[in-house]
Write a protein that holds these residues in place. Structure first.
Motif, mmCIF file in Angstrom:
data_model
loop_
_atom_site.group_PDB
_atom_site.id
_atom_site.type_symbol
_atom_site.label_atom_id
_atom_site.label_comp_id
_atom_site.label_asym_id
_atom_site.label_seq_id
_atom_site.Cartn_x
_atom_site.Cartn_y
_atom_site.Cartn_z
ATOM 1 N N ALA A 47 0.820 -1.283 0.081
ATOM 2 C CA ALA A 47 0.002 0.141 0.118
ATOM 3 C C ALA A 47 0.760 1.455 -0.063
ATOM 4 N N LEU A 48 2.021 1.305 0.696
ATOM 5 C CA LEU A 48 2.822 2.287 0.656
ATOM 6 C C LEU A 48 3.628 2.800 -0.493
ATOM 7 N N GLY A 49 3.640 1.711 -1.027
ATOM 8 C CA GLY A 49 4.537 1.812 -2.546
ATOM 9 C C GLY A 49 3.497 2.049 -3.683
ATOM 10 N N ILE A 50 2.248 1.827 -3.512
ATOM 11 C CA ILE A 50 1.220 2.417 -4.516
ATOM 12 C C ILE A 50 1.118 3.927 -4.086
ATOM 13 N N ALA A 51 0.915 4.180 -2.688
ATOM 14 C CA ALA A 51 0.724 5.608 -2.474
ATOM 15 C C ALA A 51 2.056 6.438 -2.895
ATOM 16 N N ALA A 52 3.197 6.062 -2.908
ATOM 17 C CA ALA A 52 4.318 6.579 -3.330
ATOM 18 C C ALA A 52 4.335 6.866 -4.982
ATOM 19 N N LEU A 53 3.982 5.899 -5.407
ATOM 20 C CA LEU A 53 3.836 5.660 -6.893
ATOM 21 C C LEU A 53 2.725 6.774 -7.434
ATOM 22 N N VAL A 54 1.783 6.919 -6.674
ATOM 23 C CA VAL A 54 0.544 7.915 -7.210
ATOM 24 C C VAL A 54 0.990 9.314 -6.754
ATOM 25 N N VAL A 58 1.568 12.202 -9.766
ATOM 26 C CA VAL A 58 0.932 13.430 -9.648
ATOM 27 C C VAL A 58 1.667 14.578 -9.743
ATOM 28 N N LEU A 59 2.864 14.491 -8.683
ATOM 29 C CA LEU A 59 3.597 15.696 -8.638
ATOM 30 C C LEU A 59 4.834 15.938 -9.541
ATOM 31 N N ARG A 60 5.125 14.713 -10.078
ATOM 32 C CA ARG A 60 6.396 14.776 -10.794
ATOM 33 C C ARG A 60 7.655 15.415 -10.407
ATOM 34 N N PRO A 61 8.230 15.314 -9.055
ATOM 35 C CA PRO A 61 9.163 16.204 -8.627
ATOM 36 C C PRO A 61 10.450 16.404 -9.382
ATOM 37 N N LYS A 62 10.936 17.576 -9.563
ATOM 38 C CA LYS A 62 12.415 17.443 -10.214
ATOM 39 C C LYS A 62 13.223 18.269 -9.240
ATOM 40 N N ALA A 63 14.507 18.075 -9.284
ATOM 41 C CA ALA A 63 15.380 18.768 -8.337
ATOM 42 C C ALA A 63 15.580 20.294 -8.788
ATOM 43 N N PRO A 64 15.792 21.035 -7.779
ATOM 44 C CA PRO A 64 15.796 22.437 -8.064
ATOM 45 C C PRO A 64 17.557 22.538 -8.423
ATOM 46 N N LYS A 65 17.531 23.749 -9.124
ATOM 47 C CA LYS A 65 18.948 23.946 -9.641
ATOM 48 C C LYS A 65 19.674 25.345 -8.992
#
Length: 149
Positions: A47-54, A58-65
């Motif tokens: 369940a935690l893996g599925i939540a992290a995937l969702v 949704v967010l598609r995080p990118k590293a700041p520069k």
């Protein structure tokens, strides 16, 4: 061995049912509890893996520069007799947040300047918030006094 319809067979060679005794009492309860615990842990991990995937989808995080945009040396006083340095440097740091849905909150940044492995100044930047898809330039005053080099 007996002969039946022209073929030999051994009676009771392959038992039809399971005639073994099943463990009863404490051992079977411990095994049941272990299976339940393992199943529950696997379900939680899944369940935690599925939540992290969702969340990631949704967010598609990118590293700041981060880049040092400019350096301004206001004072660099060297005392020859004591081999000490007094510094007053201002760093211009450019922070780029490429994320569409993520705002970044900085709790304060500490900066240090080194010369040949010796720290000649330190400073900090006050906490700030960087909105999504934003470029922010902040100034970091770096000061050092009486640093022996």
């Amino acid at each position: 061995q007996q002969k039946l319809n022209g073929a030999y067979y051994v009676p009771n060679a392959y038992p039809v049912g399971d005639n073994r005794k099943r463990p009863s009492g404490r051992r079977s309860r411990i095994g049941f509890c272990c299976r339940c615990l393992c199943s529950t842990l696997l379900a939680i991990i899944f369940a935690l893996g599925i939540a992290a995937l969702v969340i990631w989808l949704v967010l598609r995080p990118k590293a700041p520069k981060y880049t040092v945009q400019d350096v301004r040396i206001n004072a660099l006083n060297v005392t020859a007799g004591s081999r000490s340095v007094d510094t007053d440097i201002v760093l211009g740091i450019r922070a780029e947040n490429p994320n569409k849905r993520i705002t970044i909150k900085y709790g304060g940044i500490h900066a240090r300047v080194f010369f040949l492995g010796t720290q000649i100044g330190a400073g900090s930047i006050a906490p700030f918030t960087q909105p999504r898809r934003n470029v922010t330039v902040v100034s970091a005053p770096i000061r050092g006094s009486g640093v022996v080099v």
